[in-house]
Design a protein around this motif. Structure first.
Motif, PDB file in Angstrom:
ATOM      1  N   LEU A  79      35.419  34.867  43.264  1.00  0.00           N
ATOM      2  CA  LEU A  79      35.018  36.204  43.702  1.00  0.00           C
ATOM      3  C   LEU A  79      35.954  37.269  43.144  1.00  0.00           C
ATOM      4  O   LEU A  79      35.510  38.323  42.676  1.00  0.00           O
ATOM      5  CB  LEU A  79      35.005  36.260  45.231  1.00  0.00           C
ATOM      6  N   GLY A  80      37.253  36.995  43.192  1.00  0.00           N
ATOM      7  CA  GLY A  80      38.209  37.967  42.681  1.00  0.00           C
ATOM      8  C   GLY A  80      38.038  38.226  41.199  1.00  0.00           C
ATOM      9  O   GLY A  80      38.051  39.382  40.744  1.00  0.00           O
ATOM     10  N   MET A  91      34.911  40.330  40.674  1.00  0.00           N
ATOM     11  CA  MET A  91      35.134  41.730  41.016  1.00  0.00           C
ATOM     12  C   MET A  91      35.953  42.451  39.940  1.00  0.00           C
ATOM     13  O   MET A  91      35.709  43.631  39.661  1.00  0.00           O
ATOM     14  CB  MET A  91      35.855  41.824  42.360  1.00  0.00           C
ATOM     15  N   GLU A 119      35.741  51.444  43.534  1.00  0.00           N
ATOM     16  CA  GLU A 119      36.376  50.622  44.571  1.00  0.00           C
ATOM     17  C   GLU A 119      35.503  50.535  45.825  1.00  0.00           C
ATOM     18  O   GLU A 119      35.419  49.472  46.462  1.00  0.00           O
ATOM     19  CB  GLU A 119      37.756  51.190  44.930  1.00  0.00           C
ATOM     20  N   LEU A 164      32.775  48.024  45.217  1.00  0.00           N
ATOM     21  CA  LEU A 164      33.266  46.648  45.285  1.00  0.00           C
ATOM     22  C   LEU A 164      33.478  46.205  46.723  1.00  0.00           C
ATOM     23  O   LEU A 164      33.162  45.050  47.081  1.00  0.00           O
ATOM     24  CB  LEU A 164      34.581  46.515  44.506  1.00  0.00           C
ATOM     25  N   VAL A 165      33.988  47.074  47.550  1.00  0.00           N
ATOM     26  CA  VAL A 165      34.210  46.722  48.950  1.00  0.00           C
ATOM     27  C   VAL A 165      32.884  46.419  49.629  1.00  0.00           C
ATOM     28  O   VAL A 165      32.749  45.437  50.381  1.00  0.00           O
ATOM     29  CB  VAL A 165      34.964  47.857  49.668  1.00  0.00           C
ATOM     30  N   SER A 219      31.522  42.971  48.316  1.00  0.00           N
ATOM     31  CA  SER A 219      32.296  41.810  48.760  1.00  0.00           C
ATOM     32  C   SER A 219      32.190  41.604  50.271  1.00  0.00           C
ATOM     33  O   SER A 219      32.187  40.464  50.752  1.00  0.00           O
ATOM     34  CB  SER A 219      33.762  41.979  48.350  1.00  0.00           C
ATOM     35  N   LEU A 253      36.290  42.053  54.908  1.00  0.00           N
ATOM     36  CA  LEU A 253      36.755  42.422  53.569  1.00  0.00           C
ATOM     37  C   LEU A 253      37.600  41.299  52.988  1.00  0.00           C
ATOM     38  O   LEU A 253      38.664  40.975  53.522  1.00  0.00           O
ATOM     39  CB  LEU A 253      37.572  43.721  53.629  1.00  0.00           C
ATOM     40  N   THR A 281      39.182  40.494  46.961  1.00  0.00           N
ATOM     41  CA  THR A 281      38.676  41.770  46.444  1.00  0.00           C
ATOM     42  C   THR A 281      39.791  42.804  46.382  1.00  0.00           C
ATOM     43  O   THR A 281      39.920  43.554  45.395  1.00  0.00           O
ATOM     44  CB  THR A 281      37.530  42.279  47.328  1.00  0.00           C
ATOM     45  N   ALA A 326      41.833  41.942  43.465  1.00  0.00           N
ATOM     46  CA  ALA A 326      41.182  42.311  42.205  1.00  0.00           C
ATOM     47  C   ALA A 326      41.339  43.799  41.916  1.00  0.00           C
ATOM     48  O   ALA A 326      41.618  44.207  40.780  1.00  0.00           O
ATOM     49  CB  ALA A 326      39.700  41.930  42.267  1.00  0.00           C
ATOM     50  N   ILE A 327      41.150  44.633  42.963  1.00  0.00           N
ATOM     51  CA  ILE A 327      41.317  46.084  42.775  1.00  0.00           C
ATOM     52  C   ILE A 327      42.745  46.409  42.365  1.00  0.00           C
ATOM     53  O   ILE A 327      42.987  47.211  41.453  1.00  0.00           O
ATOM     54  CB  ILE A 327      40.932  46.820  44.075  1.00  0.00           C
TER      55      ILE A 327
END
Length: 757
Positions: free
Chosen positions: A272-273, A276, A315, A318-319, A322, A469, A473, A476-477
């Protein structure tokens, strides 16, 4: 001035014809010659040529006004006192100036939309920055609640976005790395916000914004790169989903702890990371493409600008994605298959003084790392202000308004101090959010007031959503954003320029970069920045105490300009004359170095030096130590028959030289600097030195000749050897008459060419 110059020339000629001594006649003639070349350069009757010397003439009505002047009444004194107090308060609280004049119909819509957009982005970015700072994730949104509101009241930039920042988070994590419990780190982060805020408030009131100038570009680049390496290492834990990894202190210990916990990797969270991060990269490409398209002449498609704004809010996207993934993939018992943030306390942050928190009380009672914490707070204050002010100043230049650096420092300090009472860590500005604020149409500081509404509603109603959350993720950000902070390009550019400063190199900046980088990575941010700043200050002190003293040579191919003989070895010098330039301040710190270097150059010159010509163009001030050093040096030179001529002296330096060295002493001895004027160029000073040597019988030309080996007393000179293309001189003996004819040529050339020869 031309009439005065011609009159002085005629008087000098007549006095020269009636004089019995050729030397005294030549001395007067040299003074007249220089008065033509520099007609305003008189040592005794200095003409007023600067605004600072001008004195307004007395008006005829002054006496009448004085008769009618009376003591101001108590009402007038009260009004003046009130006006001064009002001005002082408004300067410290700018909202009192712009809020009464706020254009509600024109600006409120843009400020509300822009503030809401920035607030939504802040919510996500602050979660990531809290993870960088190694504190509880809810502390990030707390940083976007009170600090923006306080800054809107006190700040001078309408576009500055105050909440959390990546660079400030690096410093916070460095100060908290010695504490293993996350709750302790969260409370100490509030206490750090209070300390750094107090530092900024004090510096702002004392107008000490200049302190950030000691953080050079090379130092900041090395520190940010080193801190980014620490961030990347710290976020590997969340990317791999290592839940039971032990807490590491320092780069090496954390790397060993991560390696030991690698077998516990959560493969779903890792996938997942990485996914993202790929989506982030696509959104960054979209932002770059839309920006390039919008920069071209229009018209543009209607969807282009919304697409760019959407790429800015990557961002938030993405949140949302995820969170939905974690929610729909949860197990039957409610547990998630990947590590998530977990429970977050809903509602607004409570009011709690940071110095009353248990962790802060324990630190003050035990004194454990308290001094390091206070010094670290000062470093956090400087760095957060530097990033905030740099981004705000950039927008101010682009939009045509001014910001007050000291007021910005005061406003940021108050934002951090007030925020510490509501659970915030040290706030900072952000380049991306500040740039976005201008793009979405923010007009005034009212947008900061809108942020508190959006963030407050989000904290009240939407915190349960953040339970799902994924930590991958957030990692990744952070990893994708931190990758852009790595600045090894600057290190490579400095390596390519690794040569001495006098040859145009940047060896010193290269050393500062690597000191800041290595010590930040292996010893901590405090040691990295502190050591680099100390090294930079030592270099500044060295420059002030040991400036360069160079020998100058005349470059004929460039129009007879003077250059450093070490860099330009083809420069022409003259036998018996040493032309030197001191490139730095001449004060108590450099006086001894000046004397040593000048004596070294004089004694190591080829042949005997009889006249030293000093260019003081780079000397901007003299103090008592420097004056006494010059007096001692010139006195010793006089005993050895060495004369000195100083050129290019400006302003205060020239006045001091005239005062201390151009007048006979109390015993009636001749002045130590017996030159007609001090406001003379280097060329005039060298010509004066040549004439002095010619009177002593030395074989040297007194003209601007290409071949200075010609003896002017033995025969006429050719056109190529004469003064700037002259056709020849018929005299076979050096005389005052020849000097006067050349002076008349100078005067005639100025009169026919508008003053330029």
């Amino acid at each position: 001035s031309s009439s005065s110059s011609s009159s002085s020339s005629s008087s000098s000629a007549s006095s020269g014809s009636s004089s019995d001594s050729d030397d005294s006649s030549s001395d007067r003639d040299d003074k007249d010659m220089l008065s033509i070349n520099a007609p305003n350069a008189k040592s005794e009757e200095r003409q007023v040529s600067r605004i600072g010397d001008w004195v307004a003439p007395a008006r005829a009505t002054d006496g009448y006004n004085k008769m009618n002047d009376s003591e101001p009444t108590s009402a007038e004194k009260s009004a003046a006192c009130f006006a001064y107090t009002k001005e002082s308060v408004v300067s410290r609280v700018p909202v009192l100036a712009w809020l009464p004049l706020y254009k509600w119909k024109q600006d409120f819509f843009y400020d509300f939309v822009g503030g809401a957009t920035i607030a939504l982005i802040c919510l996500v970015q602050t979660l990531a920055h809290a993870a960088i700072a190694t504190t509880d994730v809810i502390q990030g949104p707390y940083c976007a609640f009170v600090p923006p509101f306080v800054y809107a009241m006190l700040g001078t930039s309408p576009h500055a976005s105050i909440s959390s920042g990546a660079i400030a988070a690096i410093l916070i994590a460095d100060q908290l790395q010695y504490f293993h419990d996350i709750q302790v780190r969260t409370e100490l982060a509030c206490f750090l916000a209070f300390i750094s805020g107090i530092w900024l408030v004090i510096m702002g009131l004392c107008k000490a914004a200049y302190l950030v100038r000691f953080l050079s570009q090379s130092l900041i680049s090395g520190f940010v790169t080193g801190g980014s390496v620490l961030i990347l290492e710290g976020q590997v834990k969340n990317l791999l989903g290592l839940m039971d990894m032990r807490h590491g202190v320092g780069f090496i210990d954390t790397a060993m702890a991560t390696w030991d916990a690698v077998p516990q990797t959560n493969l779903v969270g890792l996938a997942l990371g990485l996914s993202m991060m790929g989506v982030l990269q696509l959104m960054m490409w979209l932002k770059k493409w839309t920006t390039a398209k919008l920069s071209l002449p229009g018209p543009h498609p209607k969807w282009l600008k919304p697409a760019k704004i959407a790429s800015e809010m990557k961002e938030l996207l993405l949140v949302a994605l995820s969170v939905m993934f974690a929610y729909f993939t949860r197990l039957e018992n409610g547990e998630t298959i990947i590590p998530v943030v977990g429970s977050i306390p809903p509602g607004l942050p409570p009011f709690r003084p940071s110095y009353n928190l248990p962790a802060a009380q324990s630190m003050m009672a035990t004194q454990y790392r308290l001094h390091e914490f206070i010094l670290g707070g000062f470093l956090v204050a400087l760095t957060s202000f530097l990033t905030t002010y740099a981004t705000s100043k950039k927008q101010a230049l682009q939009h045509g308004y001014q910001i007050d650096a000291c007021q910005e420092m005061f406003a940021l300090g108050m934002a951090g101090t007030c925020g510490s009472f509501f659970g915030s860590f040290p706030p900072s500005g952000s380049l991306s959010r500040t740039s976005l604020a201008a793009e979405v149409g923010v007009k005034t500081q009212m947008s900061g007031l809108m942020k508190i509404v959006v963030v407050g509603l989000s904290l009240t109603f939407f915190t349960p959503v953040l339970f799902y959350l994924p930590k991958a993720t957030l990692a990744a950000i952070i990893l994708r954003a931190t990758w852009q902070l790595l600045d090894f390009t600057t290190a490579w550019e400095l390596w390519l320029a690794f040569k001495s400063n006098r040859l145009g190199g940047m060896k010193r900046d290269f050393v500062v970069w690597w000191i800041s980088f290595f010590l930040t990575v292996f010893c901590g941010v405090l040691y990295g920045i502190g050591s680099a700043v100390l090294f930079s200050i030592l270099m500044l002190v060295r420059d002030a105490a040991m400036p360069r003293m160079v020998v100058l040579g005349q470059i004929e191919s460039l129009g007879n300009i003077w250059r450093d003989s070490e860099v330009w070895p083809e420069g022409r010098t003259f036998p018996g004359i040493l032309v030197a330039e001191f490139r730095g301040p001449l004060s108590f710190a450099s006086a001894d170095w000046f004397s040593q270097e000048l004596e070294r150059l004089r004694l190591n010159s080829k042949g005997q030096v009889e006249i030293v010509v000093l260019s003081f163009g780079s000397v901007h001030d003299l103090d008592k130590t420097a004056i006494e050093m010059l007096r001692e040096l010139l006195t010793v030179w006089r005993k050895f028959g060495v004369n000195c001529i100083i050129s290019d002296a400006k302003s205060r330096v020239r006045l001091l030289l005239e005062q201390y060295f151009a007048k006979p002493d109390k015993q009636g001895k001749a002045p130590l600097l017996d030159q007609p004027a001090f406001m003379i160029s280097l060329d005039d000073a060298v010509q004066l030195a040549k004439r002095m040597l010619a009177r002593r019988g030395r074989d040297i030309s007194c003209y601007h000749a290409r071949d200075d080996t010609h003896d002017v007393r033995t025969g006429p000179m050719k056109g190529s050897q004469g003064w700037r293309g002259s056709t020849g001189l018929s005299s076979t003996k050096y005389s005052v008459k020849d000097e006067l004819s050349i002076a008349e040529e100078h005067q005639f050339a100025r009169a026919t060419s508008g003053g330029a020869v």
